[in-house]
Design a protein around this motif. Structure first.
Motif, PDB file in Angstrom:
ATOM      1  N   THR A   3      17.003  47.234  11.717  1.00 26.30           N
ATOM      2  CA  THR A   3      16.425  48.037  12.787  1.00 26.30           C
ATOM      3  C   THR A   3      15.130  48.689  12.340  1.00 26.30           C
ATOM      4  N   ALA A   4      14.866  48.741  11.042  1.00 24.39           N
ATOM      5  CA  ALA A   4      13.655  49.359  10.526  1.00 24.39           C
ATOM      6  C   ALA A   4      12.492  48.377  10.470  1.00 24.39           C
ATOM      7  N   THR A   5      12.657  47.169  10.987  1.00 26.80           N
ATOM      8  CA  THR A   5      11.608  46.161  10.910  1.00 26.80           C
ATOM      9  C   THR A   5      10.918  46.014  12.262  1.00 26.80           C
ATOM     10  N   PRO A   6       9.677  46.504  12.349  1.00 25.48           N
ATOM     11  CA  PRO A   6       8.959  46.396  13.623  1.00 25.48           C
ATOM     12  C   PRO A   6       8.497  44.970  13.904  1.00 25.48           C
ATOM     13  N   GLY A  11       5.926  43.373  19.821  1.00 23.03           N
ATOM     14  CA  GLY A  11       6.724  42.270  20.347  1.00 23.03           C
ATOM     15  C   GLY A  11       5.913  41.211  21.065  1.00 23.03           C
ATOM     16  N   ARG A  12       4.602  41.404  21.219  1.00 23.76           N
ATOM     17  CA  ARG A  12       3.766  40.495  22.005  1.00 23.76           C
ATOM     18  C   ARG A  12       3.257  39.295  21.213  1.00 23.76           C
ATOM     19  N   PRO A  92      11.903  35.641  17.562  1.00 18.57           N
ATOM     20  CA  PRO A  92      13.220  35.677  18.195  1.00 18.57           C
ATOM     21  C   PRO A  92      13.109  35.720  19.714  1.00 18.57           C
ATOM     22  N   GLN A  93      14.044  35.076  20.349  1.00 15.93           N
ATOM     23  CA  GLN A  93      14.191  35.098  21.803  1.00 15.93           C
ATOM     24  C   GLN A  93      15.670  35.303  22.104  1.00 15.93           C
ATOM     25  N   PRO A  94      16.045  36.193  22.963  1.00 13.06           N
ATOM     26  CA  PRO A  94      15.202  37.155  23.661  1.00 13.06           C
ATOM     27  C   PRO A  94      14.748  38.276  22.735  1.00 13.06           C
ATOM     28  N   ARG A  95      13.779  39.035  23.220  1.00 18.89           N
ATOM     29  CA  ARG A  95      13.244  40.167  22.464  1.00 18.89           C
ATOM     30  C   ARG A  95      12.737  41.219  23.448  1.00 18.89           C
ATOM     31  N   VAL A 139       8.322  48.529  18.439  1.00 18.69           N
ATOM     32  CA  VAL A 139       9.357  47.681  19.014  1.00 18.69           C
ATOM     33  C   VAL A 139       9.990  46.947  17.849  1.00 18.69           C
ATOM     34  N   MET A 140      11.299  47.007  17.742  1.00 16.21           N
ATOM     35  CA  MET A 140      11.991  46.439  16.586  1.00 16.21           C
ATOM     36  C   MET A 140      12.513  45.026  16.856  1.00 16.21           C
ATOM     37  N   TYR A 141      12.692  44.290  15.762  1.00 15.47           N
ATOM     38  CA  TYR A 141      13.339  42.980  15.857  1.00 15.47           C
ATOM     39  C   TYR A 141      14.724  43.151  16.476  1.00 15.47           C
ATOM     40  N   PRO A 142      15.136  42.211  17.322  1.00 18.70           N
ATOM     41  CA  PRO A 142      16.454  42.315  17.930  1.00 18.70           C
ATOM     42  C   PRO A 142      17.562  42.196  16.884  1.00 18.70           C
ATOM     43  N   ASN A 143      18.564  43.038  17.032  1.00 23.62           N
ATOM     44  CA  ASN A 143      19.700  42.994  16.111  1.00 23.62           C
ATOM     45  C   ASN A 143      21.029  43.259  16.826  1.00 23.62           C
ATOM     46  N   GLY A 144      21.008  43.306  18.163  1.00 23.47           N
ATOM     47  CA  GLY A 144      22.221  43.572  18.919  1.00 23.47           C
ATOM     48  C   GLY A 144      22.544  45.047  19.053  1.00 23.47           C
TER      49      GLY A 144
END
Length: 187
Positions: A3-6, A11-12, A92-95, A139-144
């Motif tokens: 969650t600490a990884t932007p 995200g664009r 990643p998709q979705p994001r 905006v962070m990488y998706p992680n659920g």
């Protein structure tokens, strides 16, 4: 990813579609104090309420949060992250993606299906500061786990630090937002 990884570029980075339509040329943000709300609404799709893929809104964590105000009757200005899911674009998709503040018409907020939780009244220059601060909230990488609510909370922290809203009011609004899921229709 942590969650600490932007995500790069909010995200664009690498996306093939342009940003959503911004109607601010038709409904400019007028120079007047306006109430600013946390809008809480059901996900736009009952099958994609979160990046975790849990389906329809089961809890308040599945609902969409945005910071919003009405620049004109029938229009809303939103500061929010949006879900983006184009399978042919890079992972990643979705994001989630932050495109910048934008004005829309005829959305759930205008139609009354969103919970409107007032944070306070801000002058136009204060609202513009909020829009600028939003670019600083990563905006962070998706992680659920990380979602639009985390992003909005990050924006609230900056607004409190800048003296635009009181921490007590933010706490009150968030507490209510965490209890409204049973009151919102799922499309």
């Amino acid at each position: 990813m942590s969650t600490a990884t932007p995500m790069p570029e909010q995200g664009r980075a690498g996306l093939s579609l342009p940003s959503p339509i911004n109607m601010d040329w038709t409904f400019p943000d007028r120079d007047a104090p306006l109430p600013v709300y946390l809008l809480v609404q059901a996900p736009s799709s009952p099958t994609s309420s979160s990046l975790a893929g849990v389906g329809p809104a089961q809890t308040w964590r599945d609902l969409h949060w945005s910071l919003s105000w009405q620049p004109a009757e029938g229009a809303w200005r939103h500061v929010q992250v949006d879900m983006y899911d184009v399978k042919t674009d890079p992972a990643p998709q979705p994001r989630y993606v932050f495109w910048g503040a934008r004005t829309t018409t005829a959305d759930a907020a205008a139609e009354g299906s969103a919970a409107r939780l007032e944070l306070g009244t801000l002058a136009r220059d204060e609202r513009r500061r909020v829009e600028q601060m939003a670019w600083e909230v990563p905006v962070m990488y998706p992680n659920g786990e990380w979602n639009c609510q985390n992003w909005v909370r990050g924006l609230f922290e900056r607004m409190v630090e800048a003296g635009l809203v009181k921490q007590e009011r933010v706490d009150e609004v968030v507490k209510v937002a965490e209890t409204v899921h049973g009151d919102l229709p799922v499309p």
